[in-house]
Design an enzyme around this catalytic site. Sequence first.
Site, PDB file in Angstrom:
ATOM      1  N   ASP A 272      12.835   4.639   4.273  1.00  0.00           N
ATOM      2  CA  ASP A 272      12.089   4.119   3.136  1.00  0.00           C
ATOM      3  C   ASP A 272      11.369   5.240   2.387  1.00  0.00           C
ATOM      4  OD1 ASP A 272      11.295   1.916   1.597  1.00  0.00           O
ATOM      5  OD2 ASP A 272       9.359   1.808   2.609  1.00  0.00           O
TER       6      ASP A 272
ATOM      7  N   HIS B 231       8.513  -4.670  -2.662  1.00  0.00           N
ATOM      8  CA  HIS B 231       7.599  -3.688  -2.085  1.00  0.00           C
ATOM      9  C   HIS B 231       6.150  -4.121  -2.302  1.00  0.00           C
ATOM     10  CE1 HIS B 231      10.269   0.077  -1.562  1.00  0.00           C
ATOM     11  NE2 HIS B 231      11.064  -0.977  -1.698  1.00  0.00           N
ATOM     12  N   GLY B 232       5.254  -3.556  -1.490  1.00  0.00           N
ATOM     13  CA  GLY B 232       3.826  -3.765  -1.693  1.00  0.00           C
ATOM     14  C   GLY B 232       3.329  -5.125  -1.249  1.00  0.00           C
TER      15      GLY B 232
END
Length: 287
Positions: free
Chosen positions: A88, A215-216
Amino acid sequence: MAISPDWKSSNRTIQILKAAEKGKYGVVAAIAYNLEQVFGLIRAAEAARSPLIIQFFPWAITFWDGLIVRAAAGAASRASVPIAIHLDHAQDEAVIRQAADTLPFDSIMVDMSHYDKADNLAKTARLVRYCNERGIATEAEPGRIEGAEDGVVDTAGLEASKTTPEEVDEFIATGVDSLAPAFGNMHGEFGGTDQLDFKRSIRRQIGKRVTIALHGTNGYPPDLMRKCIAAGAAKININRLVLDDYYSHLQSQVGKVPHTTLIEQGVEKVVNQTKEWMDICMSSGKA
């Protein structure tokens, strides 16, 4: 070794995510920092009968010299459910080439989002080809997701930018297999539902050309996670959501129980929390 022209048909990351997209569920793509977490993630996937993607930051290469990656890949190959190994936020070209040449990754996120768009696209296209020539799937980040976390270059001085339809087309043209769009999501702590722009037509723009990576997600409540999956997210990047209980247990019990007991109990914390999120992401029973 020559790579088959149809290598994508057997690439584990691609096949796991295609099945998720077709089945309208999300696959937990969890970061691991040590072998306890790797073991816990795999045990959770087998118990839940769920596919899984185990992710590592470049630190797993630069510090561990790839040892933990090889161990995870070996364990994944022996698992009774589909498990892929992913690198990642790989932001250094030399590390990406090292990973592609020497380590058993099924996929790599070629993250050049800390460059301006022209450089991002050029570097992404070049590194996607390099990975594909070795049978490795790729992911990229069009736009720029705000914030920072372990393994991600500090972008505090860079302005976040939401992904545009034009960028979707440009990045798909690089040959990537997954896109991580920026729609108000951010690395680090969750900033609140109001900042997420679900009106953007990223899913319609992408169509079925590539899969979507979310993401996040630190701090996401279950209903918001399912809303993102319903909007098209197939790869669900998770960090603290499956590790918070592990670290709380470690902090409270270190020095109070034997080391082996601490490890065993920590693994169970990872197993239980991961299974919960596999249920939320609706991947339980899909393997």
